[in-house]
Design a protein around this motif. Structure first.
Motif, PDB file in Angstrom:
ATOM      1  N   HIS A   5       0.804  -1.223   0.000  1.00 37.45           N
ATOM      2  CA  HIS A   5       0.000   0.000   0.000  1.00 37.45           C
ATOM      3  C   HIS A   5       0.834   1.269   0.000  1.00 37.45           C
ATOM      4  CE1 HIS A   5      -3.849  -2.024   0.740  1.00 37.45           C
ATOM      5  NE2 HIS A   5      -3.196  -2.847   1.538  1.00 37.45           N
ATOM      6  N   ALA A  29      -8.116  -0.389   4.264  1.00 40.02           N
ATOM      7  CA  ALA A  29      -8.312   0.068   2.889  1.00 40.02           C
ATOM      8  C   ALA A  29      -9.730  -0.236   2.431  1.00 40.02           C
ATOM      9  CB  ALA A  29      -7.301  -0.595   1.961  1.00 40.02           C
ATOM     10  N   GLN A  30     -10.244  -1.371   2.870  1.00 41.47           N
ATOM     11  CA  GLN A  30     -11.615  -1.734   2.485  1.00 41.47           C
ATOM     12  C   GLN A  30     -12.613  -0.719   3.048  1.00 41.47           C
ATOM     13  OE1 GLN A  30     -13.146  -5.153   4.485  1.00 41.47           O
ATOM     14  NE2 GLN A  30     -14.792  -5.482   3.024  1.00 41.47           N
ATOM     15  N   GLU A  56     -15.219   6.396   0.830  1.00 44.78           N
ATOM     16  CA  GLU A  56     -15.062   7.217  -0.377  1.00 44.78           C
ATOM     17  C   GLU A  56     -16.267   7.078  -1.299  1.00 44.78           C
ATOM     18  OE1 GLU A  56     -11.353   5.656  -1.709  1.00 44.78           O
ATOM     19  OE2 GLU A  56     -10.260   6.658  -0.086  1.00 44.78           O
ATOM     20  N   ALA A  57     -16.687   5.831  -1.512  1.00 45.43           N
ATOM     21  CA  ALA A  57     -17.806   5.606  -2.429  1.00 45.43           C
ATOM     22  C   ALA A  57     -19.048   6.324  -1.943  1.00 45.43           C
ATOM     23  CB  ALA A  57     -18.066   4.108  -2.557  1.00 45.43           C
ATOM     24  N   ASP A  94     -11.904   8.770  -7.299  1.00 45.25           N
ATOM     25  CA  ASP A  94     -12.895   9.305  -6.357  1.00 45.25           C
ATOM     26  C   ASP A  94     -12.341  10.499  -5.603  1.00 45.25           C
ATOM     27  OD1 ASP A  94     -14.532   6.195  -5.269  1.00 45.25           O
ATOM     28  OD2 ASP A  94     -14.797   7.488  -7.017  1.00 45.25           O
ATOM     29  N   LYS A 108     -11.928   2.289   3.948  1.00 49.39           N
ATOM     30  CA  LYS A 108     -11.645   3.582   3.318  1.00 49.39           C
ATOM     31  C   LYS A 108     -12.405   3.688   2.006  1.00 49.39           C
ATOM     32  CE  LYS A 108      -7.262   4.803   2.098  1.00 49.39           C
ATOM     33  NZ  LYS A 108      -7.229   5.868   1.089  1.00 49.39           N
ATOM     34  N   LYS A 109     -12.376   2.598   1.242  1.00 49.67           N
ATOM     35  CA  LYS A 109     -13.060   2.593  -0.051  1.00 49.67           C
ATOM     36  C   LYS A 109     -14.556   2.785   0.124  1.00 49.67           C
ATOM     37  CE  LYS A 109     -11.364   1.625  -4.238  1.00 49.67           C
ATOM     38  NZ  LYS A 109     -10.986   2.980  -4.078  1.00 49.67           N
ATOM     39  N   ASN A 145      -7.052   6.291  -7.695  1.00 44.28           N
ATOM     40  CA  ASN A 145      -8.354   6.413  -7.061  1.00 44.28           C
ATOM     41  C   ASN A 145      -9.028   7.715  -7.458  1.00 44.28           C
ATOM     42  OD1 ASN A 145     -10.507   6.128  -5.385  1.00 44.28           O
ATOM     43  ND2 ASN A 145      -9.345   6.154  -3.483  1.00 44.28           N
TER      44      ASN A 145
END
Lengths: 478, 186
Positions: free
Chosen positions: A69, A331-332, A338-339, A83, A334-335, A81
């Motif tokens: 990462h 990270a999961q 963000e979404a 986003d 975080k995603k 990313n």
């Protein structure tokens, strides 16, 4: 000699050669023994680690290491990313955001990032150059901060170096940036009262902390009045009605988090056990018999043996997997955050387009502000949450929850407006598309930066023809 | 080119003297190497022998601070004691490996024990603490079947023994080790 048969005389030549080679090899063995014994004596009398320290410091030039990462390689976060472009619409981070490289590149990277331009203030130089403490002393903190970034460029050409963390005369650890000192004074603490082990974190905390620019003069302040946690800092910002920018799409009053590495680390178990930043990022190294602190500040994943393995007796591979496992989970989350936030911003924009009222949008915008602040607290910190995995997960969870709540309220508003749900999302699948969507003229920005680097920045590195001799320093009697 | 008989005789005389000369130097150097490297110290079991190489100082220091200092030396744990042959054969093998690595500066930043060494230490733990560990009156504590013939090691749980929990350079400051010519301990 004469007893040998004639055709066996060559054996005596072999004997001679063997004797010569034996002398040579034994001589080499003897010299290594003497050398290694000597180096152990030297180390114990008067270890002079400085040239070695400086070599390791220069090694931060190395950008070859890439972890899953992070690492030292150059990563374009916006590319990886898109986003993020939407989340920072209306703010400079939507133009350019790359992973920070080693300290060696501090000056060159701040010059080349698209986030700096004619409007940038001098405060932005604070953490980037070893000449900053001297400049601040010469002209005073406030004046330094209030100058334009471009105006200071020619005086700040040296990258992060010894004097950022060490006293010039005695090599002791020293905090050189006033913002940290002032932040602790607000809490009633004196910088000189901290222990040596705490200092091994504080010299890093000078820069690896959340900050904001206060007032017209852009004075650098750490928002630690209420405490170090993300909620306490948010409360502080709310109490002074502070925003970093207004979001271009959702018009939410946004906060940008900047690398709260020190604050987040305090929430983790390693800080609780008494570790400092240096224990993992600047472990001990030996060359010959001289033990010194490795100044190649880098990801501990590139040196697991000297960092994790000092206290955790596992295999390197196992520890690497342990780290990746935690980072993957953060990270999961975080995603997810963000979404949800992207949808919230775009749905809010849709509501505004359909003539929503300010008072009905107020709650929504505040939720978006709080949610994105919490996402950014973890997102902008280095290490993808590894400094405090549990706290990072908690913070991201609250971000997801608040963004979801905002979207709930928006669904009500949009339905009342007669809008058909779900709101159509634009195609922002790549960095280019996202930047175009928010109205950035990337061509112009890149050209301006290239011109700037060629014209202005190049001149900054030209040394003056006449060198000014340094003032003689009065030797203090100690 | 053609060499005359007289010239050849001269060459052979020079060769003889040179061979003797270099052989004497070689023998002298050999004894110097033996003496400067403290080679005879490795026959016995004095811990000071192990810090002929300064890289072992953190281990020496951590042993000094541990309870094992009272009755054990480095070799009591790290060299087999089941038979004289095993004892000296292991010393020779291991010692030559140490000497090569150290002379060629191949030692890693963090020194970790090898599988062969792990087996030796584990057996020595059992050798001294046999009564506590082998099935019998005192052996009601857990883990015996894992230890004897299993793959668990005593120090999987007894982590502090004897070199402490903190490994590597962080475990000791730069301490003085007895030098080559000093018999006194610091």
């Amino acid at each position: 000699m004469t007893s040998l048969k004639k055709n066996r005389h060559w054996i005596k030549w072999v004997l001679l050669t063997v004797a010569v080679i034996a002398v040579f090899l034994l001589g080499m063995v003897l010299s290594t023994i003497i050398e290694r014994r000597a180096e152990s004596n030297i180390a114990q009398q008067d270890g002079k680690p400085n040239p070695r320290i400086y070599e390791t410091h220069d090694a931060t030039e190395d950008t070859s290491f890439a972890s899953k990462h992070g690492g030292a390689v150059e990563r374009d976060y916006l590319e990886e990313n898109p986003d993020l472009v939407i989340l920072w619409a209306g703010y400079s981070f939507s133009k350019d955001y790359k992973q920070g490289r080693g300290h060696f590149y501090a000056v060159s990277d701040i010059r080349s990032t698209l986030r700096t331009d004619a409007a940038t203030v001098g405060t932005c130089w604070t953490c980037k150059s070893t000449s900053v403490p001297r400049m601040m002393k010469t002209m005073g903190n406030s004046r330094f901060y209030s100058l334009k970034w471009i105006a200071l460029g020619s005086k700040l050409t040296g990258t992060i170096d010894c004097l950022d963390c060490h006293d010039i005369r005695y090599s002791e650890l020293k905090v050189t940036r006033p913002a940290l000192v002032e932040a602790f004074e607000q809490q009633g603490k004196e910088i000189n009262d901290f222990s040596y082990q705490e200092m091994r974190s504080l010299v890093c905390a000078q820069c690896h902390s959340e900050y904001y620019f206060k007032g017209e003069k852009d004075y650098l302040v750490f928002p630690w009045q209420n405490g170090f946690s993300v909620d306490e800092v948010a409360d502080y910002y709310d109490s002074i009605d502070f925003s970093d920018w207004t979001h271009k799409l959702s018009r939410a009053p946004m906060l940008k988090a900047q690398h709260p590495d020190y604050e987040l680390f305090q929430a983790g178990v390693h800080a609780d056990r008494g570790l400092s930043c240096s224990d993992c990022h600047m472990p001990y190294r030996s060359e010959g018999a001289i033990k010194f602190t490795d100044h190649k500040i880098q990801s501990p994943l590139n040196n697991i043996v000297n960092t994790c393995l000092v206290c955790h007796p596992e295999t390197e591979e196992k520890l690497r997997q342990n780290v990746y496992e935690r980072q993957d989970k953060i990270a999961q989350l975080k995603k997810l955050a963000e979404a949800t936030l992207v949808k919230a911003h775009i749905e809010a924009k849709s509501a505004w387009d359909n003539r929503a009222a300010e008072d009905e949008m107020e709650a929504v915008l505040n939720l978006i502000r709080q949610a994105q602040w919490r996402w950014d607290w973890v997102g902008s910190a280095n290490g993808v949450g590894i400094h405090a995995p549990l706290e990072s997960a908690r913070v991201l969870a609250t971000a997801i929850q608040k963004a979801g709540e905002a979207r709930n309220l928006l669904a009500v508003i949009l339905t009342r407006q007669g809008k058909k749900l779900p709101v159509q999302m634009p195609d922002i699948s790549t960095k280019e598309k996202a930047q175009k969507y928010i109205g950035l003229d990337m061509e112009k920005l890149k050209k301006d930066k290239t011109d700037f680097l060629k014209d202005k920045a190049a001149k900054w590195d030209i040394k003056p023809k006449k060198s000014i001799p340094p003032k003689p320093v009065k030797k203090e009697q100690k | 080119m053609i060499i005359t008989k007289k010239e050849r005789k001269g060459i052979l005389i020079i060769r003889r003297y040179l061979t003797v000369f270099f052989s004497c130097i070689a023998i002298a150097l050999f004894f110097l190497v033996i003496s400067l490297s403290n080679a005879p110290s490795y026959i016995k079991d004095e811990p000071d022998a192990c810090i002929n190489c300064h890289v072992m100082v953190p281990q020496y220091v951590s042993w000094e601070k541990d309870v094992h200092k009272l009755g054990t030396t480095c070799n009591d744990c790290h060299v087999p004691h089941n038979s004289l042959v095993d004892h000296f054969w292991f010393k020779i093998k291991d010692g030559l490996r140490h000497a090569t690595v150290f002379s060629l500066r191949w030692e890693p930043q963090v020194i970790r024990i090898k599988p062969a060494g792990i087996r030796v230490v584990q057996n020595n733990c059992i050798r001294c603490h046999e009564k506590l560990v082998k099935p019998g009156i005192f052996s009601m504590t857990a883990g015996q079947t894992g230890i004897i013939g299993g793959d668990r090691k005593c120090w999987d749980c007894h982590r502090d023994v004897p070199h402490g929990r903190v490994q590597g350079l962080a475990s000791s400051s730069l301490v003085r080790a007895p030098g080559q010519d000093s018999k006194k301990k610091d």
